[in-house]
Design a protein around this motif. Structure first.
Motif, short mmCIF file in Angstrom:
data_model
loop_
_atom_site.label_atom_id
_atom_site.label_comp_id
_atom_site.label_asym_id
_atom_site.label_seq_id
_atom_site.Cartn_x
_atom_site.Cartn_y
_atom_site.Cartn_z
N GLN A 174 25.73 28.69 39.25
CA GLN A 174 25.97 28.84 40.69
C GLN A 174 25.87 30.32 41.07
O GLN A 174 25.30 30.66 42.10
CB GLN A 174 27.37 28.30 41.02
N TYR A 175 26.40 31.17 40.21
CA TYR A 175 26.32 32.61 40.44
C TYR A 175 25.67 33.26 39.23
O TYR A 175 26.37 33.70 38.30
CB TYR A 175 27.71 33.21 40.67
N LYS A 192 17.55 34.94 42.62
CA LYS A 192 18.37 34.57 41.46
C LYS A 192 18.27 33.07 41.17
O LYS A 192 18.14 32.66 40.01
CB LYS A 192 19.84 34.93 41.70
N GLY A 237 19.84 36.52 46.62
CA GLY A 237 20.43 35.24 46.23
C GLY A 237 19.36 34.21 45.90
O GLY A 237 19.44 33.50 44.90
#
Lengths: 250, 424
Positions: free
Chosen positions: A85-86, A151, A148
């Protein structure tokens, strides 16, 4: 492919998963939906082998093997992939170098020779186009200074390079605009085959317009409380999660 | 009980007294200063964590030491980097011209033996003070060198090799290097020291560099030494208007290394950069003390030292930045980041800023940490084994320090050294 039975897991003595049962077969796409705090990301983390979580009961069989006995890197070599998610930024390690190392460790565990430079580059080029990721991004430090969207695309690119048996996408749609979402979904669909499976963890239905699930499960308070086909996701989109909460309260 | 070795000034007297020749007046002053101060103890604030007196007492017997060596030209020249440039050889602290290889005329290199007393005196007097490591270098002043790059000249790279031959007995070296870069001149220097033999070696290096207007000097030091090797290293730099200076200090191994770097900004719009990396294991002890003295306005200084310490090693970092009252519009940045791999390794780190000017930007930071667990998990989640993931992270942390070296063969050498020690 993967069979989860009565899985309980806690973090810092707080029980998050309270008896998950789920079976995913090769060729299937399952979506795990649920309100915030229901345990979706915990499930993804526990399957990937994050050590902060303590499994207090239950079992997970992956290709007939006890998955929970394995360390995170062993799970990855057996074919589990978690799209974070991150995604983490790692200064000084280029995506290319990182993937070459990872891919060769996976190949080594299967008794295969390391991929030579030419074949590796060929594979990179091909799969970069699947997620529309640029070469210049990959020679930079892993995720460092990436947007974001970049990524998330890099996560799917890594997945394309490593060809896992079971891909777990943890909120891959969060923070993506609709164009980026389509690109990411397109990459996932390209990889879909009769031999692999995908577990899509998401809060919203919109990703499921592009990655169409065979099964949808609703996670609430650490348990799967409802399962159905993609129409369940649409109902959740239209009506929210309140009706689930109400049903559970009765 | 540990036997007390004869490490004191008294033990060195016999060596001092057998010296002769034209350096005598310089040596006499150096000796007098050294006799007066002796080695610093832990009561000396600057040596609190590197008490030379105690360390030498345990490890060095100066009473049997000398300067003898047995290595020859062939061995020495096999260590030269295969790069076009000037290759300068020091053996146990003395410059050896016939074993060196000096090409072209872009550079003027004089050995101290060839200089007249007056010029030599000027050079020795330009930098330094009466701290023990400077005094001892003076007291045993050897055949050093003066390197001059002429106005607007760009020198070929200069490689300085120090061979510390302790094959027969405890040996000493006291090399002295003076560099003068004239207006608009450019020079890159790469210095490497080698430990040879199995006996103890003690070295006290002195380097003074003057960077004139618009000149650009880069100085890279590689310290990859044996555990029985003890090094005190002083680098003094004076920068004039609009000049640039870079230092890279790589301390990869050694028994004791104390590096002092002192940069004085003596003209506006100059820039100083100091980068360092130490990667220590065993009982290695490496201490980097740096000073940047901003005396003029509009100057920049950047400093980044990184370290990995393992086993029982000790790292010390002390970074002083002085910004004097006239030095308005100074930009000074300093960081010291450490990773400790062992519960028995020790790190002492201290930034020390003293600012008298009011319109300045200064920042500093010191960190001591372990590897980021999230990042390790990320690598492992892709199938990379924990030991390899850890090595990749450490390697990435360390090799970032190589970004500022403009010599591929040296970058490659250090990077290989780091990765091979990490087992990658």
């Amino acid at each position: 492919m993967i069979k989860i039975e009565n899985l309980h897991a806690s973090i810092e003595d707080k029980e998050i998963l309270r008896g998950i049962n789920l079976e995913v077969n090769a060729g299937e796409v399952h979506a795990i939906m649920g309100p915030n705090g229901s345990g979706k990301s915990t499930l993804a983390s526990v399957l990937a082998g994050r050590e902060e979580y303590e499994v207090t009961a239950g079992s997970v069989q992956f290709d007939g093997e006890a998955l929970l006995e394995l360390a995170a890197d062993e799970r990855a070599r057996k074919g589990i992939f978690l799209a974070f998610q991150y995604p983490i930024e790692i200064p000084g390690v280029s995506t290319t170098n990182f993937l070459k190392t990872a891919l060769n460790q996976i190949r080594e565990s299967k008794g295969l020779q390391p991929l030579n430079a030419v074949d590796f580059l060929k594979r990179m080029k091909e799969r970069m186009s699947w997620v529309e990721i640029d070469q210049s991004l990959l020679s930079r430090s892993l995720n460092e200074g990436f947007s974001g969207g970049e990524k998330k695309r890099n996560e799917i690119f890594q997945m394309a390079m490593l060809e896992p048996k079971l891909a777990i996408l943890d909120e891959t749609d969060s923070g993506l605009d609709i164009d980026a979402l389509k690109i990411v979904a397109n990459g996932v669909n390209k990889l879909k085959s009769a031999d692999n499976a995908t577990l899509v963890v998401t809060h919203y239905q919109r990703l499921l317009d592009y990655i169409v699930p065979d099964f949808v499960h609703v996670l609430y308070d650490g348990r799967i409380v409802k399962s159905g086909d993609k129409t369940l996701a649409m109902k959740l989109e239209a009506e929210g999660y309140d009706w689930i909460k109400e049903e559970m309260a009765v | 009980m540990v036997e007390t070795l004869n490490h004191s000034a008294e033990a060195l007297r016999h060596l001092f007294e057998t010296q002769d020749g034209k350096f005598q007046s310089i040596r006499t002053i150096g000796w007098a200063n050294f006799e007066q101060t002796g080695w610093p103890t832990r009561r000396d604030e600057e040596y609190k964590f590197t008490a030379l007196d105690a360390i030498f007492k345990r490890n060095i017997d100066f009473s049997t030491s000398g300067f003898g060596y047995s290595i020859g030209k062939e061995y020495i020249q096999s260590k030269f980097y295969p790069v076009e440039g000037h290759h300068l050889v020091f053996v146990n602290g003395n410059f050896n011209k016939s074993w060196s290889s000096i090409s072209g005329a872009s550079l003027d290199i004089s050995s101290f033996e060839d200089l007249n007393s007056e010029d030599l005196m000027k050079i020795v007097d330009q930098f330094g003070d009466d701290r023990a490591s400077v005094s001892i270098n003076r007291a045993f002043l050897s055949n050093g060198i003066a390197i001059r790059v002429g106005k607007s000249e760009e020198s070929l790279p200069v490689f300085i090799y120090h061979f510390r031959d302790a094959s027969e007995s405890t040996t000493l070296s006291f090399p002295f290097i003076h560099v003068h870069a004239a207006e608009n001149a450019r020079i890159r220097l790469y210095e490497k020291s080698f430990s040879i033999g199995s006996h103890v070696h003690f070295a006290s290096h002195f380097t003074g560099i003057e960077v004139e207007r618009n000149a650009n000097v880069q100085f890279t030091k590689i310290q990859e030494l044996e555990k029985r090797d003890y090094t005190l290293d002083n680098l003094f730099v004076k920068q004039h208007e609009n000049s640039h200076f870079f230092s890279n200090t790589f301390s990869l191994s050694g028994g004791l290394i104390r590096n002092n770097i002192e940069i004085t900004m003596d003209g506006e719009h100059s820039e100083a950069n100091m980068y360092g990396l130490y990667f220590l294991d065993g009982h290695s002890h490496v201490d980097n003390h740096t000073v940047v003295d901003h005396r003029f306005p509009n100057c920049d200084s950047n400093e980044m030292y990184k370290g990995i310490v393992d086993e029982n090693s000790t790292a010390v970092f002390n970074g002083k930045i002085f910004v004097r009252q006239p030095a308005q519009k100074t930009n000074a940045f300093q960081a010291n980041n450490n990773i400790s791999l062992s519960d028995t390794a020790t790190i002492h780190t201290k930034p020390q800023l003293e600012i008298w000017a009011d319109d300045v930007k200064c920042s500093h930071g010191c960190t001591i940490g372990q590897l980021d667990n999230e990042a390790l998990f990320y690598l492992q989640s892709r199938g990379i084994k924990p030991a390899l993931a850890k090595a990749m992270m450490l390697g990435a942390f360390a090799v970032e320090s190589l970004d500022h070296i403009n010599m591929d063969i040296i970058k490659e050498e250090i990077s290989q050294h780091i990765y091979s020690r990490l087992g990658v």
